[in-house]
Design an enzyme around this catalytic site. Structure first.
Site, PDB file in Angstrom:
ATOM      1  N   ASP A   1      29.073  59.656  58.102  1.00  0.00           N
ATOM      2  CA  ASP A   1      29.835  59.714  59.347  1.00  0.00           C
ATOM      3  C   ASP A   1      28.894  59.812  60.543  1.00  0.00           C
ATOM      4  O   ASP A   1      29.057  59.115  61.552  1.00  0.00           O
ATOM      5  CB  ASP A   1      30.784  60.906  59.296  1.00  0.00           C
ATOM      6  CG  ASP A   1      31.533  61.115  60.597  1.00  0.00           C
ATOM      7  OD1 ASP A   1      32.163  60.168  61.086  1.00  0.00           O
ATOM      8  OD2 ASP A   1      31.479  62.244  61.144  1.00  0.00           O
TER       9      ASP A   1
ATOM     10  N   GLU B   1      31.760  55.283  54.593  1.00  0.00           N
ATOM     11  CA  GLU B   1      30.770  56.179  55.197  1.00  0.00           C
ATOM     12  C   GLU B   1      29.771  56.673  54.159  1.00  0.00           C
ATOM     13  O   GLU B   1      28.570  56.821  54.464  1.00  0.00           O
ATOM     14  CB  GLU B   1      31.488  57.360  55.853  1.00  0.00           C
ATOM     15  CG  GLU B   1      32.296  56.961  57.077  1.00  0.00           C
ATOM     16  CD  GLU B   1      33.073  58.109  57.679  1.00  0.00           C
ATOM     17  OE1 GLU B   1      33.450  58.014  58.857  1.00  0.00           O
ATOM     18  OE2 GLU B   1      33.321  59.111  56.966  1.00  0.00           O
TER      19      GLU B   1
END
Length: 245
Positions: A62, A134
């Site tokens: 992320d 991610e």
């Protein structure tokens, strides 16, 4: 440690990962990182399954994704102010965008799931696909460093950055700013018609600006009709294109 795989499945798993490496444009030195990035908690047996699933990689990915995309935006839009850059960043790293990238990578076919989750179609859930995207970014970062992660993000996010798939701001806000920049008063919205039953009404709303042709649109609420009318106005005036609306 990755998920438990039966001996007879080992070769097919490696073939699958090789195909995925080709698709993402990166070959892992440590294939276990990619395997971990694809491992849902339901596929991990034993103690501390959250630690041995993709969740820690998702956390890292992320932030790596945000860093790379922020740098891309900074370079691509030298005249953009902080507010615009923030809106563009939020659009590019949101769950829906990451899930779209997962579809382009065909990640759903490679996610490791427990039997119950496989039957329930977990590999098709948008939130799971976004998380795994991610985690793959993080795996590439750990295996190949920032340049490798940067190349992966460039490969799958550059086109999205240059041509956003949806407007970055609400149509009514954009139209108001457009009018203000031309010395016009704020747009006025008026209900033109209402149809349909009480439990499912349809509203037709018109938006007016002095000296310009009125634009009308329908919606299942007054607010939705107002946004649709503002969108129609912006498209007609060439402020937005029809694909972005």
């Amino acid at each position: 440690m990755g998920p438990v795989v039966q001996d007879g499945e080992l070769n097919s798993v490696h073939e699958d990962l090789s195909a995925l490496e080709v698709r993402i444009g990166y070959s892992f030195k440590d294939r276990a990182l990619l395997d971990l990035a694809l491992s849902h908690i339901s596929a991990v047996k034993g103690e501390a399954p959250r630690v041995r699933s993709y969740q820690r990689l998702e956390f890292l990915g992320d932030h790596v994704l945000g860093s790379v995309v922020s740098h891309m935006l900074y370079d691509a839009f030298p005249q953009a102010e902080e507010g615009e850059l923030s809106r563009r960043l939020a659009e590019l790293v949101r769950e829906e965008a990451c899930a779209d990238v997962a579809a382009d990578m065909n990640l759903g076919a490679h996610i490791r799931l427990g039997p119950g989750e496989t039957q329930s179609g977990t590999h098709k859930r948008r939130a799971i696909l976004a998380d795994v995207t991610e985690s793959v970014v993080a795996a590439v970062f750990l295996d190949g460093g920032y340049p490798a992660a940067n190349a992966l993000v460039e490969r799958y996010w550059r086109q999205r950055l240059e041509a956003p798939r949806r407007p970055l701001r609400d149509a009514k806000t954009v139209l108001q700013e457009w009018a203000q920049a031309r010395g016009l008063p704020p747009p006025s919205y008026r209900e033109v018609a209402r149809s349909g039953p009480d439990h499912a009404p349809r509203f037709t709303v018109a938006v007016d600006l002095p000296g310009l042709e009125t634009a009308e649109a329908e919606g299942n609420s007054k607010q939705a009709a107002q946004k649709a009318a503002a969108t129609a106005f912006l498209v007609r005036e060439g402020v937005w294109n029809s694909n972005a609306s």
